[in-house]
Motif scaffolding. Structure first.
Motif, short mmCIF file in Angstrom:
data_model
loop_
_atom_site.label_atom_id
_atom_site.label_comp_id
_atom_site.label_asym_id
_atom_site.label_seq_id
_atom_site.Cartn_x
_atom_site.Cartn_y
_atom_site.Cartn_z
N GLU A 208 0.74 -1.17 -0.18
CA GLU A 208 0.01 0.12 -0.03
C GLU A 208 0.59 1.53 -0.05
N GLY A 209 1.80 1.52 0.57
CA GLY A 209 2.54 2.86 0.96
C GLY A 209 3.70 2.45 -0.77
N ARG A 210 3.84 1.80 -1.79
CA ARG A 210 4.40 1.77 -2.76
C ARG A 210 3.79 2.45 -3.34
N ASN A 211 2.76 1.36 -3.26
CA ASN A 211 1.66 2.03 -4.50
C ASN A 211 0.88 3.25 -4.09
N LEU A 212 1.07 3.96 -2.93
CA LEU A 212 0.70 5.44 -2.26
C LEU A 212 2.00 6.38 -3.34
N VAL A 213 3.47 5.99 -3.01
CA VAL A 213 4.35 6.66 -3.58
C VAL A 213 4.50 6.70 -4.64
N MET A 214 4.46 5.56 -5.47
CA MET A 214 3.58 6.02 -7.07
C MET A 214 2.86 7.41 -7.32
N LYS A 215 1.98 7.11 -6.74
CA LYS A 215 1.04 8.15 -6.82
C LYS A 215 1.02 9.29 -6.86
N GLN A 216 2.31 9.14 -6.02
CA GLN A 216 2.38 10.83 -5.55
C GLN A 216 3.32 11.22 -6.79
N ILE A 222 9.96 1.18 -3.94
CA ILE A 222 11.02 0.20 -3.89
C ILE A 222 10.53 -0.79 -2.55
N ASP A 223 10.38 -2.36 -1.57
CA ASP A 223 10.35 -2.03 -0.81
C ASP A 223 11.81 -2.28 0.29
N TYR A 224 12.17 -1.78 1.14
CA TYR A 224 13.51 -1.26 1.70
C TYR A 224 12.87 -3.10 2.28
N ARG A 225 12.10 -4.30 2.37
CA ARG A 225 13.10 -5.55 3.51
C ARG A 225 12.85 -6.30 2.68
N ALA A 226 13.13 -6.30 1.21
CA ALA A 226 13.26 -7.47 -0.17
C ALA A 226 14.47 -7.66 -0.12
N GLU A 227 15.05 -8.76 -0.11
CA GLU A 227 16.53 -9.36 -0.72
C GLU A 227 17.15 -8.57 -1.03
N ASP A 228 16.74 -8.69 -2.03
CA ASP A 228 17.91 -8.47 -3.04
C ASP A 228 17.09 -5.82 -3.49
N TRP A 337 -2.66 5.38 18.89
CA TRP A 337 -3.08 4.27 19.37
C TRP A 337 -2.46 3.68 17.33
N GLU A 338 -3.76 4.19 16.47
CA GLU A 338 -3.15 3.44 15.09
C GLU A 338 -1.90 3.95 14.81
N MET A 339 -1.52 5.28 14.80
CA MET A 339 -0.43 6.03 14.36
C MET A 339 0.90 5.25 14.67
N GLU A 340 1.11 5.00 15.86
CA GLU A 340 1.91 4.33 16.58
C GLU A 340 2.00 2.85 16.91
N ASN A 341 0.64 1.76 16.24
CA ASN A 341 1.28 0.48 15.92
C ASN A 341 0.54 0.01 14.14
N GLN A 342 0.43 1.15 13.69
CA GLN A 342 0.37 0.77 12.73
C GLN A 342 1.12 -0.16 11.31
N ARG A 343 1.54 -0.84 10.51
CA ARG A 343 2.59 -1.66 9.88
C ARG A 343 2.52 -0.67 8.43
N GLY A 344 3.33 0.34 8.50
CA GLY A 344 4.20 1.07 7.46
C GLY A 344 2.87 2.06 7.69
N ALA A 345 3.79 3.59 7.04
CA ALA A 345 3.51 4.61 7.04
C ALA A 345 2.69 4.91 5.25
N LEU A 346 1.14 5.91 5.94
CA LEU A 346 0.95 6.32 4.27
C LEU A 346 0.25 7.54 4.75
N GLY A 347 1.10 8.35 5.01
CA GLY A 347 1.02 9.79 4.65
C GLY A 347 -0.08 9.75 6.30
N LYS A 348 -0.60 11.48 6.05
CA LYS A 348 -0.63 12.10 7.64
C LYS A 348 -2.56 12.30 8.04
N SER A 349 -2.49 11.65 8.90
CA SER A 349 -4.28 12.39 9.18
C SER A 349 -4.64 12.99 10.16
N ILE A 350 -5.71 13.45 9.91
CA ILE A 350 -5.88 14.52 10.36
C ILE A 350 -7.33 13.87 11.06
#
Length: 354
Positions: A208-216, A222-228, A337-350
């Motif tokens: 979801e994060g990578r899709n958002l990065v491309m959309k922006q 790139i997935d920074y967790r990927a082995e390659d 709580w959701e900001m601190e426990n979410q898996r992966g960032a998706l921009g700013k909430s308000i």
């Protein structure tokens, strides 16, 4: 979530934040979210009997429409930061957008009815009203909603300073944004493109994060967790020099950043979560630079320039604030709580106050 810079709040000469909030006369009550003692998200309490502050001679009362949710507020809530300013029972929140309600007698830049956004005022923004000094406010473009305006202040100011003032980005350069799906990272993508970057690569840990990065507007995500990971990086830059790296999490990535930065490149550190260890000698042969960036040392002129560029960005169409999620005042604890426990960032909430 990659952390938004907190250096801004350590010494803000333009807000006098090192002073304790002065006692103010009040004429009415308002809804707001206060810190009921330091701790987890559960200490954020919605109240309907918060005093409405009265502006001094050079201050402005803003009717808040939307408040931004920033990662630094988690540290404030826990009593780890700005404890002299955000005491128990203080209203939470450092930025937001709204309408000028009342101005002090010596205010010259704004008038009642102006649409504005607040970059760290004198009182918190998780409330129906906030108090700010005149130089904490900037005009909100009519093309932006109040919810979008609440995304602007800390992320876009931070991103602009990192890229334009510190990295001194030039047309034709390539940029790597480490943690690009977070609120500052998304702003960096837009600003880098506007200032002429020809290759923009962003990293994110979720699809979801990578899709958002491309959309922006990034060229590669790139997935920074990927082995390659390094192979993907080489493909994305096609053996080009990496001129600028904007780093949101230097304790994890700084050694890698020094390995991949190009000759004469600049690494700009915007945030971290823990202790960072590195060997600066890696930069010697490349004559690369590594520097920090925050808003703490930004002058009033610096901030006015940023605000003008952002206003122009709306006119030109490249500035497009992304809203992750909208909460109510009553949901402030859930939002944290959701900001601190979410898996992966998706921009700013308000928080939509009205």
């Amino acid at each position: 979530m990659p952390p938004t810079t907190t250096a801004f709040f350590e010494r803000t000469s333009f807000t006098n934040l090192q002073e304790t909030f002065t006692a103010m006369e009040t004429t009415s009550k308002m809804n707001g979210v206060v810190i009921d003692g330091y701790g987890g998200p559960e200490v954020l309490k919605h109240r309907s009997d918060v005093d409405v502050p009265t502006p001094g001679a050079k201050q402005i009362l803003v009717k808040i429409k939307s408040a931004g949710i920033n990662s630094v507020e988690g540290r404030v809530r826990q009593g780890l930061f700005l404890t002299s300013l955000f005491k128990p029972q203080s209203v939470m929140g450092v930025d937001g957008s709204g309408v000028v309600e009342q101005v002090g007698g010596e205010v010259t830049k704004f008038k009642p009815g102006d649409r504005v956004y607040v970059v760290c005022g004198r009182t918190g923004t998780y409330a129906e009203y906030t108090l700010a000094n005149e130089d904490n406010l900037y005009l909100l473009h009519d093309k932006l909603s109040f919810n979008e305006g609440a995304v602007l202040p800390i992320p876009y100011f931070t991103a602009h300073r990192a890229l334009v003032k510190r990295a001194r980005i030039e047309k034709g350069e390539s940029v790597l944004i480490q943690g690009a799906s977070g609120q500052v990272g998304l702003a960096c993508i837009q600003i880098a493109r506007a200032f002429g970057a020809t290759t923009i690569v962003g990293t994110a840990g979720t699809p979801e994060g990578r899709n958002l990065v491309m959309k922006q507007g990034a060229d590669f995500a790139i997935d920074y967790r990927a082995e390659d990971y390094k192979d993907q990086m080489k493909t994305a830059f096609a053996d080009k020099n990496i001129d600028v790296i904007i780093e949101m999490n230097c304790d994890t990535n700084i050694a890698l950043d020094m390995d991949i930065i190009g000759e004469g490149g600049r690494i700009v550190i915007v945030g971290k979560k823990g202790e960072a260890k590195c060997d600066p000698s890696r930069l010697m042969l490349k004559e690369a630079l590594m520097m920090g960036s925050g808003l703490r040392l930004a002058t009033e002129e610096d901030r006015e320039l940023i605000a003008r560029d952002l206003y122009a960005g709306v006119e030109e169409g490249w500035l497009r604030p992304h809203i992750n999620k909208v909460y109510s005042l009553e949901e402030a604890g859930t939002a944290h709580w959701e900001m601190e426990n979410q898996r992966g960032a998706l921009g700013k909430s308000i928080i939509a106050v009205e």
